[in-house]
Design an enzyme around this catalytic site. Structure first.
Site, mmCIF file in Angstrom:
data_model
loop_
_atom_site.group_PDB
_atom_site.id
_atom_site.type_symbol
_atom_site.label_atom_id
_atom_site.label_comp_id
_atom_site.label_asym_id
_atom_site.label_seq_id
_atom_site.Cartn_x
_atom_site.Cartn_y
_atom_site.Cartn_z
ATOM 1 N N ASP A 1 5.274 11.873 13.201
ATOM 2 C CA ASP A 1 4.927 10.477 12.938
ATOM 3 C C ASP A 1 4.405 9.791 14.193
ATOM 4 O OD1 ASP A 1 4.599 8.366 11.239
ATOM 5 O OD2 ASP A 1 6.727 7.962 10.930
ATOM 6 N N VAL B 1 1.463 -6.570 7.696
ATOM 7 C CA VAL B 1 2.637 -6.529 8.565
ATOM 8 C C VAL B 1 2.456 -5.457 9.637
ATOM 9 C CG1 VAL B 1 5.110 -6.027 8.674
ATOM 10 C CG2 VAL B 1 4.186 -7.369 6.768
ATOM 11 N N LYS C 1 10.476 1.854 7.575
ATOM 12 C CA LYS C 1 10.620 2.353 8.940
ATOM 13 C C LYS C 1 10.912 1.174 9.862
ATOM 14 C CE LYS C 1 7.386 6.160 8.120
ATOM 15 N NZ LYS C 1 6.076 6.766 8.470
ATOM 16 N N LYS D 1 8.712 5.035 16.920
ATOM 17 C CA LYS D 1 7.293 5.414 16.990
ATOM 18 C C LYS D 1 6.389 4.199 16.810
ATOM 19 C CE LYS D 1 6.038 5.078 12.477
ATOM 20 N NZ LYS D 1 4.789 4.560 11.879
ATOM 21 N N GLY E 1 8.055 10.139 8.004
ATOM 22 C CA GLY E 1 7.148 11.150 8.514
ATOM 23 C C GLY E 1 5.733 10.629 8.612
ATOM 24 N N ARG F 1 -1.741 0.428 11.841
ATOM 25 C CA ARG F 1 -1.772 -0.993 12.194
ATOM 26 C C ARG F 1 -1.193 -1.227 13.582
ATOM 27 N NH1 ARG F 1 1.475 -2.856 7.021
ATOM 28 N NH2 ARG F 1 0.647 -1.188 5.697
ATOM 29 N N ASN F 2 -0.124 -0.496 13.899
ATOM 30 C CA ASN F 2 0.502 -0.674 15.211
ATOM 31 C C ASN F 2 -0.463 -0.302 16.331
ATOM 32 O OD1 ASN F 2 3.398 -1.356 14.466
ATOM 33 N ND2 ASN F 2 3.124 0.537 13.316
ATOM 34 N N SER G 1 0.816 -1.214 0.000
ATOM 35 C CA SER G 1 0.000 0.000 0.000
ATOM 36 C C SER G 1 0.852 1.268 0.000
ATOM 37 C CB SER G 1 -0.950 -0.006 1.199
ATOM 38 O OG SER G 1 -0.239 -0.121 2.423
#
Length: 339
Positions: free
Chosen positions: A248, A283, A110, A195, A139, A259-260, A15
Site C-alpha cells: 500500500d 477527503v 484506513k 502510509k 492493501g 489523493r494523498n 468511490s
C-alpha cells in the site's frame, strides 16, 4: 428479485465503497450499498453506476442501492464499513441499533480515530461491545482499478478464524481479486494509516522537484517509521513487508491516483493546505492521519521524523523546503537502529 438476505451490506457509497460493492456483486453475491445522502442514493439507483467517480462501470444486477440504514444493516449478517476515518465512530453509533444478533463487522477504512489516535478496533469494541466479530481489509487498492476488474490483492485480518475464512471466500475472485489472510489485526490496521502520511511526504518531495532518489529514500525510511510504530504496538514486523504495509505504501507514494500524493505534490509546488485540499475535491485521509499518527507515536515514545516534519507543514505552517532540510540535516544514524 431481492432475496431475504444479502451476502454483504456495504456502508459508504463513495468511490471505494462502491468499488468493493461492485466487486462483491461481480463475484455473484447479492450486495446492499448504503450511503448517507438520499439524493445521491437515488441518483445511483437511477443511473445504475457511480457517475462522479466510476462512470464507466455499470452496477451488476445483484448490487442493490438502499437509502434506509436499518434495511441495509438487517439485510446481511456481514456489514462492511467504508467511510473516512474521522466519521468511523459516528457511523458505528448510527448502525449499532440496527445490528442483528449474529452481525459481524468488517471495515476498509484506513486511519485512526480522530484526535485520539486510537486504532479503529478500539473504537469498534467500545461502541459495539466485545462479542461482535471484527475484521479489517487493507492493501494497495485504487477504486477505479478495482471496479474495472483489474488485478488487485489485499490483506485481511479478523478476530475470528471462521469470519476470516468466510470473508476470504466472499471477496476472493481468481480472475482479478486476491485476498490474503493475515493474523496480525493490529499491523493490518496500522499500515493503512501510516502510509497516508508518508504518501503526502512523497508528494511534497516530487512537488519540490527532488527526484526519484529522494522519493525512494522517503518511502524506505517511511517504512522504517511504520515498522517501529508497529513493533511498539505489538504488530508482526512481517506484516509491513506485505500488502497492508509495503504494498500500500509503494502504491500510494508513486501513483497520481493517490489523493494523498497529489495533495503533497501541490504543497511542494507552493499551494497552501486549504488550497490543496480544495483542489483535490475529496477527503485526503492523510491530512487528519498525520495528527493522529503523531499522537500515537508520542504515546508510545516512537521516533517518527518524517511524520513530525509533515505535521509541521500541515499544522504549523512550516515551509516544505525547510521541512525537507530538517530531515536531511538530522544527525547521522545507523540504518537499522536509528530514526
Amino acid at each position: 428479485m431481492r432475496s431475504a438476505y444479502a451476502a454483504m451490506s456495504v456502508i459508504g457509497a463513495g468511490s471505494y465503497g462502491t468499488a468493493l460493492a461492485i466487486t462483491l456483486a461481480r463475484n455473484g453475491h447479492e450486495v446492499v450499498l448504503w450511503g448517507h445522502n438520499p439524493q445521491h442514493q437515488a441518483q445511483l439507483q437511477a443511473d445504475r453506476c457511480h457517475q462522479a467517480f466510476l462512470p464507466d462501470v455499470p452496477f451488476p444486477d445483484t448490487l442493490i442501492v438502499e437509502s434506509d440504514l436499518a434495511s441495509a444493516i438487517t439485510a446481511s449478517r456481514d456489514v462492511l464499513v467504508v467511510v473516512p476515518s474521522h466519521v468511523f465512530g459516528d457511523v458505528l453509533q448510527q448502525i449499532k441499533p440496527h445490528l442483528r444478533a449474529d452481525s459481524r463487522l468488517v471495515w476498509a477504512t484506513k486511519g485512526l480515530e480522530k484526535e485520539t489516535g486510537r486504532l479503529l478496533q478500539d473504537v469498534a469494541r467500545e461502541t459495539l461491545g466485545e462479542s461482535i466479530p471484527l475484521a479489517v481489509i487493507s492493501g494497495p487498492t485504487f477504486a477505479k482499478e478495482l471496479a474495472a476488474g483489474l488485478p488487485t490483492a489485499i490483506a485481511l485480518a479478523a478476530t475470528d478464524g471462521v469470519f476470516a475464512e468466510d470473508l476470504q471466500q466472499l471477496l476472493h475472485c481468481g480472475k482479478s481479486f486476491r485476498v490474503y489472510n493475515n493474523p496480525d489485526f493490529i499491523g493490518v490496521q496500522l499500515g493503512g494509516a501510516v502510509k497516508n502520511v508518508i504518501a503526502i511526504g512523497a508528494g511534497i518531495s516530487d512537488g519540490i522537484g527532488f527526484g526519484a532518489n529522494a522519493r525512494t529514500a522517503l518511502i524506505t525510511r517511511g517504512l522504517a517509521e511504520m515498522s517501529r510504530l508497529g513493533a511498539a504496538l505489538g504488530a508482526d514486523p512481517a506484516t509491513f513487508m506485505g500488502m497492508a504495509g509495503l504494498g500500500d505504501l509503494v502504491l500510494t507514494c508513486t501513483d497520481n491516483q493517490s489523493r494523498n500524493r497529489r495533495f503533497g505534490m501541490m504543497l511542494g509546488q507552493g499551494f497552501d493546505v486549504e488550497g490543496a485540499q480544495d483542489a483535490i475535491g475529496q477527503v485526503v485521509e492523510g491530512f487528519r492521519n498525520t495528527k493522529e499518527v503523531k499522537v500515537l507515536a508520542e504515546r508510545y515514545a516512537v521516533e517518527m521524523p518524517i511524520t513530525e516534519q509533515i505535521y509541521q507543514v500541515l499544522y504549523c505552517g512550516k515551509n516544505t523546503r525547510d521541512a525537507a532540510l530538517s530531515l536531511l540535516g538530522r544527525s547521522r544514524k545507523d540504518e537499522n537502529n536509528g530514526g
